[in-house]
Design an enzyme around this catalytic site. Structure first.
Site, PDB file in Angstrom:
ATOM      1  CB  SER A 438      -0.947   0.230   1.157  1.00 14.28           C
ATOM      2  OG  SER A 438      -0.401  -0.113   2.515  1.00 14.28           O
ATOM      3  CG  HIS A 459      -3.690  -0.600  -2.346  1.00 12.56           C
ATOM      4  ND1 HIS A 459      -3.440   0.349  -2.405  1.00 12.56           N
ATOM      5  CD2 HIS A 459      -3.811  -1.330  -1.398  1.00 12.56           C
ATOM      6  CE1 HIS A 459      -4.230   0.906  -0.930  1.00 12.56           C
ATOM      7  NE2 HIS A 459      -3.777  -0.594  -0.549  1.00 12.56           N
ATOM      8  CD  GLU A 471      -4.960   2.615  -5.333  1.00 15.55           C
ATOM      9  OE1 GLU A 471      -5.064   3.244  -5.853  1.00 15.55           O
ATOM     10  OE2 GLU A 471      -4.481   2.388  -4.756  1.00 15.55           O
ATOM     11  CG  ASN A 509      -3.268   4.521   1.229  1.00 14.64           C
ATOM     12  OD1 ASN A 509      -5.039   4.276   1.981  1.00 14.64           O
ATOM     13  ND2 ASN A 509      -2.877   3.732   0.930  1.00 14.64           N
TER      14      ASN A 509
END
Ligand SMILES: C[C@H](O)CC(=O)SCCNC(=O)CCNC(=O)[C@H](O)C(C)(C)COP(=O)(O)OP(=O)(O)OC[C@H]1O[C@@H](n2cnc3c(N)ncnc32)[C@H](O)[C@@H]1OP(=O)(O)O
Length: 715
Positions: A438, A459, A471, A509
């Site tokens: 991540s 991800h 992702e 993120n």
């Protein structure tokens, strides 16, 4: 089948609705929209349906029964055509569409002979409303069969009699549950609730429907429980009061369709079905024109389009994936192995350095499957079969058979390098290495690989079995085939993949971090914890940011933050609280305390946290101001991501934020929301916040340009 041996077409064969007759006096109404793989109901069919009904009414003395069925192999009717609804320009126009549907279904219901719907595959929205206007329903027991009124998920209510007929068929409480959630029932559940009368194997569907239709109309009796729960005014009042309370807790007033559903059902029960339908159509018209529905419809269009995309250029074919291996049996590894085995149906090997890790992944899978067994979604035999798809080991045995290896080990670059090298040594030369990092750049992980073209980021979000987004992150040297292969695999696992660039934080993120930091800064400014969480819940997020920090883990936040700050600059600087919290043993839910206290369930705010952080909590800003403050940091960062090519399109950015973070779906995602506000207004708001809180709010170049040129993200 009688219908196939003796057919006499009286409506032109190319039409979506065609009638034929059997020798036994049974009529068959086939729905088969020409040129489309999915049946949907369109206004253009009104004349055809009108002629079919004219004919059925004219021949009523000869007809002994009617079966309504689909000419498609795998679907009944998926509802009204959503594109048609999106094309409406006034509420009146949409209301008329609903009224037209209601009138046709009323004529169908009024036919004097027994009308039976034979259902296989999706029977949703207007499709189920059509089936509800029939006197009986038979469906197949296939996994493909799903029945529901999902209109609420499009910001609508069922507009063709669904709000009136379903409560009268299955009772108020069960129908409220179905219509307010939009849930799609499996065949057995639909039978249990009384939505369908029979649930049979596909091979005998039409035969059973035929036999039933020839038997004559059923007389439906309602149970005492139904009467007590909604059939009498007192019980009804109670059921509606409770449902309204629960709905408001969930929607916080952001979803007008939910309120309308409650009003219309109640009104119909008080004033009768005719007035009820009028009210239903009126509300349908209003809701079709609402911005909430437009946003929610855009999610449907986006996800439908994404189902067809490969993630790679034209002509790039994905490799076939027959087996998968997962490195690491922790929370993520357990979840990834689960969606691989039970959703994608692929055998999976979990490797961990310790037996405990493997046991953990196995237990994780068993728990999820056993939950499904208890809810009768799968049988015990199916549970065992699915468990047998997963095996574990502490070595690389069997890795030579894996087409894709997904690593989910600890976030440590040298450990990831070791994993790449060990996999390259033990797997095949064409095995893909997908890393579920991540925070670490994929190019850095790939730098240890002999075959970097096979290294890609994949991800997942926690909990993997629930979160719909993945992702996919190629680094500069990842081959297109590798991307196409993992995109296809993620879809098979039931995920919606978006391909994003290999930059710090990737997309989700990266937009989440500044939003969370801002919430933490509001806290350090003295705003109370629940006030901040409530502000963002009211804005439409599924959890507040402080609760989210507890869920994700304060330690995880502490690890990711410096990476983002180093790579992306000062605006990612997180407030200096992580160390203090971690020293006090506050990692969040997993340690029983963070900002809140936990003992299994979430308890209240742990007030001692204020003392620890030397704060005197008091509400200063309104909830709305706090929400806008945090959301603006996310919006600005999302615009930057689009500008830098981190996401390829505003659409991908919206889906990523909604599916990865829970950005309020009724706003349509950060980009649609910015379009609603207008770039000029977003820039104004950001500038106001620069004055109040500092330069981290400075609007990005893209937004400044868009504000100047009065541009939008979507046409
Ligand atoms: C008056 C009424 O009360 C109002 C209504 O009925 S509103 C509509 C309510 N119905 C819905 O919300 C169902 C929407 N559809 C779905 O959820 C899913 O398509 C499904 C579960 C039926 C099937 O999913 P899946 O098998 O993955 O197929 P999917 O790729 O989504 O759809 C296949 C095709 O059907 C189309 N489609 C499915 N339902 C549609 C609908 N209601 N309107 C228009 N197109 C629809 C898709 O756009 C796609 O078209 P394309 O191939 O040309 O792109």
């Amino acid at each position: 089948m009688t219908e196939q041996t003796n057919t006499e077409h009286t409506v032109e064969p190319q039409s979506a609705f065609s009638l034929s007759y059997g020798e036994n006096g049974l009529a068959w109404l086939k729905i088969d929209v020409p040129g489309e793989k999915m049946n949907t109901l369109q206004a253009a069919f009104a004349t055809q349906v009108g002629s079919v009904l004219d004919e059925l009414e004219a021949k009523k003395a000869e007809i002994k029964g009617l079966v309504v069925y689909s000419g498609k192999p795998d679907n009944f009717v998926a509802g009204a055509d959503i594109r048609m609804l999106a094309a409406c320009t006034t509420a009146k126009e949409a209301e008329q569409l609903a009224t037209q549907g209601q009138q046709m279904f009323q004529r169908l219901e009024a036919l004097p002979f027994h009308v039976v719907a034979a259902i296989h595959g999706p029977c949703l929205g207007g499709g189920l409303e059509l089936a509800l206007a029939c006197h009986s329903r038979v469906c197949t027991d296939s996994d493909a069969t799903k029945l529901g009124l999902p209109e609420v998920q499009l910001g609508l209510l069922p507009g063709s009699g669904g709000t009136q007929r379903l409560p009268r068929l299955i009772g108020v409480a069960n129908s409220l549950d179905m219509i307010l959630t939009g849930k799609q029932l499996r065949a057995k559940k639909a039978k249990k609730l009384g939505v369908v009368d029979e649930c049979v194997p596909e091979s005998i569907l039409l035969k059973v429907a035929e036999t039933l239709a020839l038997k004559g109309k059923p007389v439906r009796k309602h149970s005492f429980q139904d009467w007590a729960m909604g059939g009498n005014p007192v019980g009804r009042g109670l059921v509606f009061d409770q449902a309204r309370k629960k709905t408001r807790e969930k929607t916080r007033g952001n979803y007008p369709a939910a309120e309308a559903i409650l009003d219309v059902i109640k009104y119909g029960l008080q004033h009768g079905i005719v007035k009820g339908q009028k009210e239903e159509a009126r509300w349908f018209g209003e809701l079709v024109m609402s911005s909430e529905s437009a946003s929610l419809r855009s999610i449907f269009f986006a996800t439908t389009a994404m189902k067809k995309e490969t993630g790679a250029g034209d002509g790039i074919k994905p490799a076939e994936v027959k087996r998968v291996a997962v490195l690491g049996g922790g929370l993520m590894g357990g979840g990834i192995s689960h969606v691989t085995a039970s959703k994608a149906g692929l055998p999976v090997k979990v490797k961990d350095i310790a037996n405990d890790g493997i046991l953990n992944a196995m237990a994780y899978n068993f728990k999820l499957l056993d939950k499904k067994r208890k809810r009768k979604i799968i049988s015990k035999a199916e549970l065992q079969k699915q468990m047998l798809m997963i095996n574990g080991g502490v070595d690389y045995q069997g890795f030579d058979k894996a087409d894709v290896v997904i690593e989910a080990v600890f976030e440590d670059l040298s450990l990831k390098h070791q994993m790449v090298q060990e996999v390259e040594a033990h797997a095949r030369p064409d095995t893909i290495f997908a890393t579920n990092t991540s925070s670490l750049p994929i190019n850095q992980i790939a730098s240890a690989a002999e075959r970097p073209e096979l290294v890609v980021g994949l991800h997942y979000f926690s909990p993997v079995e629930k979160m719909p987004l993945v992702e996919v992150i190629p680094h500069a040297g990842t081959s297109e085939r590798t991307v196409a292969t993992v995109v296809k695999l993620a879809k098979k696992q039931g995920k919606t993949p978006i391909v994003v660039a290999d930059k710090a934080g990737f997309y989700v993120n990266r937009i989440l971090a500044p939003y969370m930091n801002e919430a933490a800064l509001a806290l350090l400014g003295g705003e109370p914890i629940e006030h901040i969480d409530n502000a963002l819940l009211d804005f439409g997020f599924p959890v507040g940011p402080i609760t989210l920090l507890d869920e994700v883990g304060v330690d995880v936040g502490a690890k990711i933050s410096p990476i983002l700050e180093t790579e992306l600059g000062d605006r990612f600087k997180s407030p200096d609280v992580f160390d203090i919290l971690l020293k006090d043993g506050r990692k969040g839910r997993k340690t029983g305390k963070g900002f809140y206290l936990y003992n299994g369930k979430k308890k209240g705010v742990d007030k001692s946290v204020y003392k620890l952080l030397k704060l005197n909590p008091a509400r200063k800003a309104s909830g709305h101001d706090i929400a806008i403050r945090c959301a603006l940091m996310m919006l600005n960062e999302a615009a930057r991501c689009l500008d830098e090519g981190v996401v390829h399109s505003a659409r991908d950015g919206d889906i990523g934020a909604i599916f990865g973070i829970g950005f309020p779906p009724f706003l349509g995602g950060p980009f649609r929301y910015m379009d609603q506000l207008g770039a000029k207004r977003v820039v104004e708001l950001l500038n106001e916040h620069v004055n109040k809180y500092g330069d981290r709010f400075l609007p990005c170049e893209r937004l400044l340009q868009m504000a100047q040129d009065e541009q939008r993200f979507y046409d």
